[in-house]
Design a protein around this motif. Structure first.
Motif, mmCIF file in Angstrom:
data_model
loop_
_atom_site.group_PDB
_atom_site.id
_atom_site.type_symbol
_atom_site.label_atom_id
_atom_site.label_comp_id
_atom_site.label_asym_id
_atom_site.label_seq_id
_atom_site.Cartn_x
_atom_site.Cartn_y
_atom_site.Cartn_z
ATOM 1 N N ILE A 60 0.840 -1.082 -0.136
ATOM 2 C CA ILE A 60 0.142 -0.013 -0.163
ATOM 3 C C ILE A 60 0.910 1.176 0.075
ATOM 4 C CG2 ILE A 60 -1.553 1.394 1.266
ATOM 5 C CD1 ILE A 60 -2.733 -1.077 0.205
ATOM 6 N N PHE A 61 0.642 2.233 -0.875
ATOM 7 C CA PHE A 61 1.397 3.414 -1.111
ATOM 8 C C PHE A 61 0.341 4.530 -0.517
ATOM 9 C CE2 PHE A 61 2.244 7.211 -3.534
ATOM 10 C CZ PHE A 61 3.615 7.353 -3.166
ATOM 11 N N ALA A 62 0.970 5.343 0.431
ATOM 12 C CA ALA A 62 0.209 6.408 0.849
ATOM 13 C C ALA A 62 0.827 7.792 0.511
ATOM 14 C CB ALA A 62 -0.054 6.541 2.468
ATOM 15 N N HIS A 63 -0.058 8.759 0.079
ATOM 16 C CA HIS A 63 0.511 9.986 -0.483
ATOM 17 C C HIS A 63 -0.190 10.964 -0.029
ATOM 18 C CE1 HIS A 63 2.002 12.923 -3.463
ATOM 19 N NE2 HIS A 63 2.951 12.371 -3.377
ATOM 20 N N ARG A 64 0.349 11.834 0.690
ATOM 21 C CA ARG A 64 -0.574 13.009 1.221
ATOM 22 C C ARG A 64 -1.112 13.857 0.075
ATOM 23 N NH1 ARG A 64 -0.390 15.110 6.241
ATOM 24 N NH2 ARG A 64 1.207 14.031 6.827
ATOM 25 N N ARG A 65 -2.517 14.148 0.209
ATOM 26 C CA ARG A 65 -3.149 15.096 -0.697
ATOM 27 C C ARG A 65 -4.102 16.166 0.212
ATOM 28 N NH1 ARG A 65 -3.278 12.566 -5.829
ATOM 29 N NH2 ARG A 65 -1.527 11.055 -5.893
ATOM 30 N N VAL A 66 -4.795 17.039 -0.566
ATOM 31 C CA VAL A 66 -5.330 18.014 -0.149
ATOM 32 C C VAL A 66 -7.007 17.694 -0.018
ATOM 33 C CG1 VAL A 66 -6.245 20.656 -0.126
ATOM 34 C CG2 VAL A 66 -3.850 19.833 -0.461
ATOM 35 N N GLY A 67 -7.652 17.800 1.019
ATOM 36 C CA GLY A 67 -9.105 17.304 0.873
ATOM 37 C C GLY A 67 -9.969 18.582 1.282
ATOM 38 N N ARG A 72 -5.393 18.198 5.136
ATOM 39 C CA ARG A 72 -4.747 17.101 4.646
ATOM 40 C C ARG A 72 -4.984 15.720 4.913
ATOM 41 N NH1 ARG A 72 -4.131 22.366 2.936
ATOM 42 N NH2 ARG A 72 -2.222 22.849 2.121
ATOM 43 N N PHE A 73 -4.731 14.682 4.079
ATOM 44 C CA PHE A 73 -4.952 13.149 4.496
ATOM 45 C C PHE A 73 -4.139 12.511 3.556
ATOM 46 C CE2 PHE A 73 -7.659 13.984 0.881
ATOM 47 C CZ PHE A 73 -7.607 12.795 -0.026
ATOM 48 N N PHE A 74 -3.905 11.164 3.868
ATOM 49 C CA PHE A 74 -3.149 10.223 3.173
ATOM 50 C C PHE A 74 -4.112 9.500 2.254
ATOM 51 C CE2 PHE A 74 0.028 10.798 6.667
ATOM 52 C CZ PHE A 74 1.151 11.038 5.762
ATOM 53 N N CYS A 75 -3.760 9.620 1.041
ATOM 54 C CA CYS A 75 -4.674 8.735 -0.192
ATOM 55 C C CYS A 75 -3.987 7.752 -0.377
ATOM 56 C CB CYS A 75 -4.650 9.662 -1.151
ATOM 57 S SG CYS A 75 -5.769 9.124 -2.568
ATOM 58 N N TYR A 76 -4.582 6.528 -0.236
ATOM 59 C CA TYR A 76 -4.192 5.274 -0.410
ATOM 60 C C TYR A 76 -4.103 4.770 -1.723
ATOM 61 C CZ TYR A 76 -4.358 5.504 4.691
ATOM 62 O OH TYR A 76 -4.355 6.024 5.887
ATOM 63 N N LYS A 77 -3.089 3.791 -2.280
ATOM 64 C CA LYS A 77 -3.208 3.132 -3.549
ATOM 65 C C LYS A 77 -2.558 2.028 -3.388
ATOM 66 C CE LYS A 77 -3.987 6.710 -7.320
ATOM 67 N NZ LYS A 77 -3.434 7.092 -8.539
ATOM 68 N N LEU A 78 -2.575 1.000 -4.233
ATOM 69 C CA LEU A 78 -1.988 -0.227 -4.591
ATOM 70 C C LEU A 78 -0.584 0.362 -4.981
ATOM 71 C CD1 LEU A 78 -4.194 -2.983 -5.699
ATOM 72 C CD2 LEU A 78 -3.056 -2.380 -3.321
ATOM 73 N N ARG A 79 0.696 -0.263 -4.410
ATOM 74 C CA ARG A 79 1.787 0.418 -5.180
ATOM 75 C C ARG A 79 2.292 -0.237 -6.347
ATOM 76 N NH1 ARG A 79 6.811 -1.552 -5.073
ATOM 77 N NH2 ARG A 79 6.378 -3.435 -3.394
ATOM 78 N N THR A 80 2.501 0.743 -7.326
ATOM 79 C CA THR A 80 2.477 0.329 -8.874
ATOM 80 C C THR A 80 3.973 0.644 -9.133
ATOM 81 O OG1 THR A 80 1.898 2.504 -9.323
ATOM 82 C CG2 THR A 80 0.171 0.965 -9.104
ATOM 83 N N MET A 81 4.800 1.469 -8.263
ATOM 84 C CA MET A 81 6.211 1.834 -8.686
ATOM 85 C C MET A 81 7.253 0.903 -7.953
ATOM 86 S SD MET A 81 5.930 5.652 -8.822
ATOM 87 C CE MET A 81 4.902 6.644 -10.039
ATOM 88 N N TYR A 164 -12.889 23.481 -5.142
ATOM 89 C CA TYR A 164 -11.990 22.453 -4.665
ATOM 90 C C TYR A 164 -12.276 21.804 -3.459
ATOM 91 C CZ TYR A 164 -8.580 18.686 -4.049
ATOM 92 O OH TYR A 164 -7.991 17.439 -3.727
ATOM 93 N N ILE A 165 -11.924 22.866 -2.654
ATOM 94 C CA ILE A 165 -11.897 22.545 -1.086
ATOM 95 C C ILE A 165 -13.162 22.521 -0.473
ATOM 96 C CG2 ILE A 165 -9.588 23.090 -0.700
ATOM 97 C CD1 ILE A 165 -10.599 25.876 0.426
ATOM 98 N N ALA A 166 -14.495 22.823 -1.389
ATOM 99 C CA ALA A 166 -15.679 22.823 -0.743
ATOM 100 C C ALA A 166 -16.582 21.435 -0.486
ATOM 101 C CB ALA A 166 -16.581 23.628 -1.896
ATOM 102 N N VAL A 167 -15.634 20.568 -1.157
ATOM 103 C CA VAL A 167 -16.225 19.071 -1.319
ATOM 104 C C VAL A 167 -15.006 18.182 -1.038
ATOM 105 C CG1 VAL A 167 -17.870 19.638 -2.879
ATOM 106 C CG2 VAL A 167 -15.813 18.911 -3.711
ATOM 107 N N ARG A 168 -15.511 16.695 -0.983
ATOM 108 C CA ARG A 168 -14.585 15.841 -0.821
ATOM 109 C C ARG A 168 -13.906 15.218 -1.992
ATOM 110 N NH1 ARG A 168 -18.221 14.341 3.047
ATOM 111 N NH2 ARG A 168 -17.891 14.235 5.224
ATOM 112 N N PRO A 169 -12.726 14.972 -2.315
ATOM 113 C CA PRO A 169 -12.299 14.617 -3.647
ATOM 114 C C PRO A 169 -12.736 13.152 -3.709
ATOM 115 C CG PRO A 169 -10.364 14.635 -2.085
ATOM 116 C CD PRO A 169 -11.567 15.437 -1.336
ATOM 117 N N GLY A 170 -12.792 12.751 -5.150
ATOM 118 C CA GLY A 170 -13.218 11.417 -5.408
ATOM 119 C C GLY A 170 -12.467 10.514 -6.057
ATOM 120 N N ILE A 171 -12.804 9.236 -5.695
ATOM 121 C CA ILE A 171 -12.101 8.066 -6.432
ATOM 122 C C ILE A 171 -12.295 8.133 -8.137
ATOM 123 C CG2 ILE A 171 -12.041 5.515 -6.856
ATOM 124 C CD1 ILE A 171 -12.849 5.203 -3.994
ATOM 125 N N THR A 172 -13.447 8.575 -8.478
ATOM 126 C CA THR A 172 -13.539 8.933 -9.870
ATOM 127 C C THR A 172 -14.435 10.283 -9.816
ATOM 128 O OG1 THR A 172 -14.483 8.169 -11.839
ATOM 129 C CG2 THR A 172 -15.869 7.974 -9.982
#
Length: 220
Positions: A60-67, A72-81, A164-172
């Motif tokens: 699992i790769f966690a990257h800090r993003r703006v919500g 700030r929060f850690f956005c999770y992804k499967l590691r691809t690199m 942008y910061i008025a809502v939660r960012p989305g998976i899609t």
């Protein structure tokens, strides 16, 4: 152009009839749908985690993003690199001006040498984003929303930062089903801003359906 609506309409003007959905219904939909998705894909997720772990490094790769609200929060992804990808990126950008220019333009590389062969498959099928369902359950993200951006990217939103910061960012979201990598960064920003100003239940369901079609056809 694609940015016209975002430029012309102040935040909160459109679709007032969907205010109740945006305040309560959207979160209920996110939570319920995420629980059902996790149950349905649990075997697949464990298999992918095991396959990545076998290559070495954390799966699992966690990257800090703006919500939402700039939190700030850690956005999770499967590691691809490969392991140590961030260090490799800095070295690549320092020695390759073409890559550095591409990175400055869109914060991504079309031909990224850090991506593993299995990682390329995960990205092509969008399976690398499965762990973001956990972000949705936590309340960091929504199933549908603007693309989650880093602190370095947020200034690129300019006058649309408020949207942008008025809502939660989305998976899609709108850019994932509207050309994705073929869009310029400015077009992505405009699509996200338009979505925030016009979001409603029917639009979210439409984007979810188009996302499923794009993933199955490997076009988004």
């Amino acid at each position: 152009g694609k940015g016209h609506l975002a430029d012309a309409v102040p935040l909160g003007i459109l679709n007032k009839e969907w205010a109740l959905y945006r305040r309560f219904g959207k979160r209920l939909f996110d939570f319920t749908a995420s629980i059902l998705l996790l149950i349905a894909i649990a075997p697949l997720m464990f298999a992918l985690l095991a396959a990545i772990a076998a290559q070495g490094g954390q799966p699992i790769f966690a990257h800090r993003r703006v919500g939402r609200d700039g939190r700030r929060f850690f956005c999770y992804k499967l590691r691809t690199m490969v392991v140590g990808a961030e260090h490799q990126l800095q070295e690549l950008l320092a020695r390759d001006e073409a890559a550095a220019s591409e990175w400055r333009a869109g914060f991504k590389l079309r031909e990224d040498p850090r991506v593993t062969r299995f990682g390329a498959f995960l990205r092509k099928t969008s399976l690398d984003e499965i762990p973001q369902i956990w972000n949705v359950l936590k309340g960091d993200m929504s199933l549908v929303g603007p693309r989650p951006v880093t602190e370095d990217e947020l200034p690129r939103y300019g006058v649309h930062c408020e949207a942008y910061i008025a809502v939660r960012p989305g998976i899609t979201g709108p850019w994932q089903v509207s050309g994705r990598n073929d869009l310029s960064y400015a077009e992505r920003v405009a699509l996200d801003a338009n979505y925030v100003r016009s979001q409603n239940a029917m639009l979210d369901l439409d984007i979810c359906a188009r996302t499923a079609k794009a993933v199955l056809s490997r076009t988004g």
